[in-house]
Design a protein around this motif. Structure first.
Motif, mmCIF file in Angstrom:
data_model
loop_
_atom_site.group_PDB
_atom_site.id
_atom_site.type_symbol
_atom_site.label_atom_id
_atom_site.label_comp_id
_atom_site.label_asym_id
_atom_site.label_seq_id
_atom_site.Cartn_x
_atom_site.Cartn_y
_atom_site.Cartn_z
ATOM 1 N N ASN A 195 0.966 -1.171 -0.021
ATOM 2 C CA ASN A 195 0.039 -0.145 0.033
ATOM 3 C C ASN A 195 0.871 1.220 -0.001
ATOM 4 N N THR A 196 2.031 1.047 0.422
ATOM 5 C CA THR A 196 2.953 2.200 0.246
ATOM 6 C C THR A 196 4.170 2.120 -0.334
ATOM 7 N N MET A 197 4.528 3.163 -1.117
ATOM 8 C CA MET A 197 6.212 3.001 -1.595
ATOM 9 C C MET A 197 6.323 4.704 -1.667
ATOM 10 N N GLN A 198 7.596 4.795 -0.808
ATOM 11 C CA GLN A 198 8.018 6.117 -0.956
ATOM 12 C C GLN A 198 9.526 6.278 -0.915
ATOM 13 N N ARG A 199 9.885 7.156 -1.635
ATOM 14 C CA ARG A 199 11.272 7.483 -1.530
ATOM 15 C C ARG A 199 11.750 8.129 -0.553
ATOM 16 N N PHE B 132 17.785 10.363 0.792
ATOM 17 C CA PHE B 132 18.652 9.562 0.210
ATOM 18 C C PHE B 132 17.640 9.398 -1.235
ATOM 19 N N LYS B 133 18.442 9.655 -2.350
ATOM 20 C CA LYS B 133 17.617 9.270 -3.564
ATOM 21 C C LYS B 133 17.401 7.982 -4.083
ATOM 22 N N ASP B 134 18.215 7.163 -3.327
ATOM 23 C CA ASP B 134 17.832 6.075 -3.917
ATOM 24 C C ASP B 134 17.343 4.873 -2.948
ATOM 25 N N ILE B 135 16.864 5.301 -1.988
ATOM 26 C CA ILE B 135 16.231 4.538 -0.814
ATOM 27 C C ILE B 135 14.795 4.343 -0.797
ATOM 28 N N LEU B 136 14.036 3.230 -0.850
ATOM 29 C CA LEU B 136 12.817 3.360 -0.930
ATOM 30 C C LEU B 136 12.096 2.534 0.251
ATOM 31 N N LEU B 137 10.962 3.122 0.601
ATOM 32 C CA LEU B 137 10.402 2.370 1.706
ATOM 33 C C LEU B 137 8.982 1.824 1.267
ATOM 34 N N THR B 138 8.945 0.561 1.546
ATOM 35 C CA THR B 138 7.413 -0.172 1.003
ATOM 36 C C THR B 138 6.877 -0.654 2.352
ATOM 37 N N ILE C 104 12.791 -2.111 3.147
ATOM 38 C CA ILE C 104 13.702 -1.009 2.448
ATOM 39 C C ILE C 104 14.359 -1.111 1.389
ATOM 40 N N TRP C 105 14.119 -0.608 0.390
ATOM 41 C CA TRP C 105 14.956 -1.151 -1.159
ATOM 42 C C TRP C 105 15.978 -0.060 -1.351
ATOM 43 N N LYS C 106 16.845 -0.379 -2.109
ATOM 44 C CA LYS C 106 17.999 0.589 -2.692
ATOM 45 C C LYS C 106 17.826 0.264 -4.202
ATOM 46 N N GLU C 107 17.725 1.429 -4.782
ATOM 47 C CA GLU C 107 17.699 1.356 -6.323
ATOM 48 C C GLU C 107 18.957 0.977 -6.758
ATOM 49 N N GLY C 108 19.114 0.149 -7.980
ATOM 50 C CA GLY C 108 20.213 -0.366 -8.554
ATOM 51 C C GLY C 108 20.346 -1.624 -7.883
ATOM 52 N N VAL C 109 19.934 -2.002 -6.904
ATOM 53 C CA VAL C 109 20.328 -3.359 -6.235
ATOM 54 C C VAL C 109 19.240 -4.231 -6.607
ATOM 55 N N MET C 110 19.496 -5.083 -7.518
ATOM 56 C CA MET C 110 18.602 -6.036 -8.036
ATOM 57 C C MET C 110 18.228 -7.216 -7.252
ATOM 58 N N SER D 291 -0.966 -0.558 7.040
ATOM 59 C CA SER D 291 -1.976 -0.016 6.036
ATOM 60 C C SER D 291 -1.406 1.431 5.593
ATOM 61 N N ALA D 292 -0.320 2.149 5.950
ATOM 62 C CA ALA D 292 0.123 3.171 5.560
ATOM 63 C C ALA D 292 1.306 3.529 6.165
ATOM 64 N N ALA D 293 2.442 4.343 5.340
ATOM 65 C CA ALA D 293 3.633 4.625 5.863
ATOM 66 C C ALA D 293 3.940 5.771 5.273
ATOM 67 N N CYS D 294 5.171 6.849 5.875
ATOM 68 C CA CYS D 294 5.726 7.823 5.239
ATOM 69 C C CYS D 294 7.024 8.047 6.034
ATOM 70 N N TRP D 295 7.822 8.604 5.252
ATOM 71 C CA TRP D 295 9.084 8.887 5.920
ATOM 72 C C TRP D 295 8.883 10.284 6.734
ATOM 73 N N SER D 296 9.865 10.368 7.638
ATOM 74 C CA SER D 296 9.742 11.727 8.417
ATOM 75 C C SER D 296 10.566 12.721 7.571
ATOM 76 N N LEU D 297 10.152 13.925 7.440
ATOM 77 C CA LEU D 297 10.734 15.158 6.441
ATOM 78 C C LEU D 297 12.119 15.287 6.858
ATOM 79 N N SER D 298 12.302 15.422 8.427
ATOM 80 C CA SER D 298 13.577 15.867 8.896
ATOM 81 C C SER D 298 14.438 15.299 9.447
ATOM 82 N N ARG D 299 14.078 13.672 9.726
ATOM 83 C CA ARG D 299 14.963 13.132 10.277
ATOM 84 C C ARG D 299 14.995 11.886 9.242
#
Lengths: 95, 755
Positions: B583-587, B591-597, B605-611, B626-634
């Motif tokens: 339900n959630t995928m957020q960069r 970090f530009k290549d880290i994603l949270l799902t 946690i995924w890193k882009e480029g890592v297959m 059911s939902a997730a989000c990164w903190s904007l400051s930490r």
């Protein structure tokens, strides 16, 4: 080329990001960075060196500039001027 | 003409005997010839051939002078003989005449009488004066007029009355003494028109014009014209600077020169020294700062006491009740404005075609601090599952509907600011009427999706896409253009991806990805059946999460198949990390290549480029996420919402196996969406939406919003470590698989050899 061997002790140091050798007018001769950065660095630092040198000599005409270190947030730039050339080394500080 | 000689008197001549004796004969009585000596001549200015000549023999002498001379010289004087005559002479001047011919015997002779003088010597001057006097004094007499014929012309041209003027007098007899009434009347009015006899052209009578006077005037023909020479040709010129560079030969020459070598030799020790210095110690550190700012720096101390504080709860009775919130979004620029999209909860609908929405759906804008009345409503034709503000132009909102359409809202900034600035009092007076805005453009039915749109995203400009023939790029600034866009949206390309890609690539109809270009930003959205899926963009690839929790990694580039139709590439990878819907995928914002799902019961946690897979998988929890989000400051903190209405706060640097904070039962039902927002450096908010239509806004405490020292560095180290671990694991797994294969083969060999 021979100057590689001369530059290698510097290049081997930890944290060194780039080395530029330029002539007295600020035209780069040899560099380990890409062309656009090289040209930019050489041109800007040449002006800085000229300014600093004239400052030192204005204060005391017997004096001359031997070394300059510019510390910034991200890295440190070391400039060693000479009569005909100057050497620029960009280093990332330890922490 | 003989002058009148009224002045002249006739005098008698006296004859003197001595005169006769002295005077020669044959001269008239009034003439007396005398001899004048040179001296006398000079005295009286009558020298011969000088003062008196043949042409002008006359000389007037003054009587007094002569008398004087006689007195002075007595008997010697030449005038002695005529002394008596001179004395008797009546006038003042006596005429002396030079006698050239010696007619009277001597060289000179004296005229003794005035008449003789007058006779002989005629002075011209008085004559002239007399003539003039004559002309002026006489007045001209009128001469009789001689007719030359001009009176005829004058008579012809003059206008004379042929007859006497007729005069008529009309009057109305009335008895005197009656009252009189005077009034004004406008003569131009139709009723009281004055009687007149206008002239008319009588056909019986015509006058032929025989002569016509016309005047001519020569008018100089004037023509003015100007020219202007252009001083300069307008030309586009530009100057471009290029840095000076040395040619290769020059560089080589310098490089091999002795000079350079000497320089480098001399300079190197200094530089090395400086380099080592910086490496050893950082002389610029601020020790006090490095110590940290007391208790806030340490997470461990303040774990339990501080947490998320509820600030506001937004509900809207009319629209929110019974509906669940599908998506929440903070307004990018206006502080305190949050938009919420509602969808109606419905039971499982088997028959989609009859799913007809009776009441229109809204996107509701809430603003601080008004908690129960929305500020602005955006009207939509159908439930909106996902909507986003355009990052470059916050006045544009794109939304995806349940019926597969894509909507576009464009508001002027006034709308939203007006909505924000409306105070509470105004609302009371206005009877809780909130402004409603309609959408501007919507995609047409044939190019919409068949299933609900669950995710909409804005693509940044850096993506290069070829414009397909089917699409049109439209300018994006004014609402007018949206009318044009309306119903003409067509997909840029269709990417069909498959669901079960473990086996083969199957073209299925379930998941479509449409891309609509809109100048700088492109909207990308996809859809699935019922549950949410998200699409993510990374350079050439997009990651597509499916409902089974599978994560698909596919190339963005289009390929062409044999029919030369644009075709999407095969998905490259597919992972089954989450057991249930993702339900959630957020960069990560840091970090530009880290994603949270998040999906199912865990997060990854995924890193882009890592297959190889996710670099970190969190532990499973007892409740569904059911939902997730990164903190904007930490960089290390993120929030996860659960099915039971609780929020977990995770801090990866502190604890990777469990959540740092756990806020139980914030909402009574499942949390549908969490979105953070930074209003100012001291105010960080977290918006939490739940299934019952309530939106809660929490303020993030200081511990959770101020980063720890070097947090980003530590996080980077953490991610790198996990990455290495994953790599090692994969390598080890490969080796183990190889070993097993070898072991299996050797077993087979043993078995086969056994036979």
């Amino acid at each position: 080329m021979t100057e590689f061997s001369l530059l290698s002790p510097i290049q081997g140091q930890k944290g060194v990001q780039g080395i530029i050798v330029a002539n007295s007018e600020g035209i780069p001769i040899k560099s380990t960075l890409d062309n656009s950065s090289t040209v930019q660095y050489a041109g800007l630092i040449h002006q800085l060196v000229m300014k600093a040198r004239s400052t030192i000599r204005d204060i005391d005409p017997q004096n001359d500039l031997t070394f300059m270190r510019v510390r910034s947030k991200k890295n440190e730039i070391m400039i060693a001027p000479d009569k005909d050339f100057f050497l620029i080394v960009i280093q990332n500080p330890s922490d | 003409m003989k002058p009148k000689s009224s002045f002249y008197q006739i005098t008698s001549l006296f004859f003197f005997p001595q005169l006769f004796l002295n005077a020669p004969e044959d001269h008239p009585d009034d003439i007396y010839p005398i001899v004048l000596t040179t001296a006398t001549q000079e005295l009286f200015e009558c020298c011969i051939d000088e003062d008196v000549t043949d042409q002008s023999p006359y000389k007037l002498l003054k009587k007094d002078d002569i008398i004087q001379d006689i007195k002075t010289r007595a008997a010697v004087s030449d005038f002695h003989p005529v002394k008596q005559f001179v004395l008797d002479y009546p006038e003042d001047e006596i005429l002396l005449v030079f006698d050239v011919d010696f007619t009277y015997g001597q060289s000179f002779y004296l005229v003794l009488t005035p008449e003789a003088k007058a006779r002989i010597y005629n002075p011209p001057q008085p004559e002239i004066i007399e003539v003039l006097e004559d002309d002026v004094s006489k007045t001209p007499e009128p001469k009789p007029w001689i007719s030359l014929g001009s009176e005829l012309e004058v008579d012809q041209e003059s206008v004379k009355e042929t007859r006497e003027k007729l005069c008529y007098k009309f009057y109305l007899k009335r008895r005197p003494g009656l009252p009189v009434c005077f009034s004004d009347r406008n003569s131009t009015e139709a009723e009281c028109r004055s009687v007149e006899c206008p002239s008319y052209q009588d056909s019986r009578f015509s006058i032929k014009r025989m002569q016509r006077d016309c005047g001519m005037q020569a008018v100089p023909r004037l023509q003015s014209s100007t020219t202007q020479t252009q001083r300069a040709f307008q030309r586009n010129i530009f100057t471009q600077y290029e840095p000076r560079e040395l040619s290769k030969k020059e560089k080589e020459r310098i490089l091999s020169s002795e000079n350079l070598r000497k320089f480098l030799n001399s300079v190197t020790p200094r530089v090395l020294h400086a380099l080592q210095q910086t490496h050893i110690m950082n002389v610029f550190t601020d020790d006090f700062k490095a110590l940290g700012i007391g208790a806030e720096a340490s997470d461990r101390l303040v774990m339990v006491s501080e947490g998320l504080k509820l600030q506001w709860t937004f509900t809207d009775e009319k629209r929110a009740m019974g509906n669940k919130i599908s998506s929440v979004s903070w307004h990018p620029t206006i502080h305190g404005l949050i938009a919420v999209a509602f969808i109606k909860k419905q039971e499982e609908q088997l028959d989609k075609s009859t799913a007809y929405i009776n009441s229109p759906a809204f996107i509701v804008f809430y603003g601080f601090p008004d908690q129960s009345n929305p500020r602005l409503l955006l009207e939509c034709p159908d439930d909106i599952f996902a909507f986003e503000f355009c990052p470059s132009n916050p006045n544009v909102i794109v939304g995806g509907c349940r019926n597969g359409k894509v909507l576009l809202f464009h508001s002027t900034i006034q709308h939203i600011t007006v909505a924000c600035l409306l105070s509470h009092q105004d609302f009371d007076k206005k009877e809780n009427k909130t402004p409603v805005m309609r959408y501007c453009a919507v995609s047409s039915i044939e190019s919409s999706h068949k299933s609900p749109v669950t995710d909409v995203q804005w693509l940044p400009k850096t993506f290069e896409q070829d414009v397909d023939q089917k699409t049109m790029m439209t300018p994006y600034s004014i609402p007018k253009t949206f009318k044009h866009l309306d119903r003409t949206w067509k997909p840029l390309f269709r990417v069909l991806s498959c669901l079960g890609c473990i086996t083969e690539l199957m073209i299925c109809v379930f998941a479509h990805v449409f891309v609509m270009p809109l100048k700088e930003y492109t909207i990308l959205y996809n859809l699935t059946e019922i549950r949410k899926t998200h699409t993510y963009i990374y350079k050439q690839f997009y990651v597509h999460f499916l409902q089974e929790g599978e994560i698909v990694y596919t190339d963005w580039k289009l390929e062409e198949d044999e029919f030369e139709r644009k075709f999407s590439a095969k998905p490259l990878l597919c992972f089954r990390t989450h057991a249930w819907f993702v339900n959630t995928m957020q960069r990560s914002p840091f970090f530009k290549d880290i994603l949270l799902t998040t999906g199912g019961w865990n997060f990854a946690i995924w890193k882009e480029g890592v297959m190889g897979g996710p670099i970190f998988v969190g532990p499973s929890s007892e409740q569904e996420y059911s939902a997730a989000c990164w903190s904007l400051s930490r960089p290390a903190v993120f929030f996860i919402g659960r099915n039971d209405g609780s929020i977990e706060v995770w801090n990866l640097l502190l604890n990777t196996s469990e959540s740092t904070h756990f806020h139980e039962h914030i909402a009574s039902t499942r949390i549908t969406c969490i979105k953070p927002c930074i209003a100012s450096s001291k105010q960080h908010y977290l918006a939490v939406a739940d299934n019952l239509g309530m939106l809660r806004v929490f303020s993030v405490p200081k511990t959770l919003r101020s980063p720890v020292k070097n947090e980003d560095l530590n996080m980077q180290i953490f991610f790198d470590r996990e990455h290495d671990r994953l790599k090692d694991y994969l390598e080890w797994e490969e080796q183990w698989a190889k070993q097993r294969k070898e072991a299996g083969e050797s077993k087979k060999q043993v078995v086969s050899s056994g036979f």
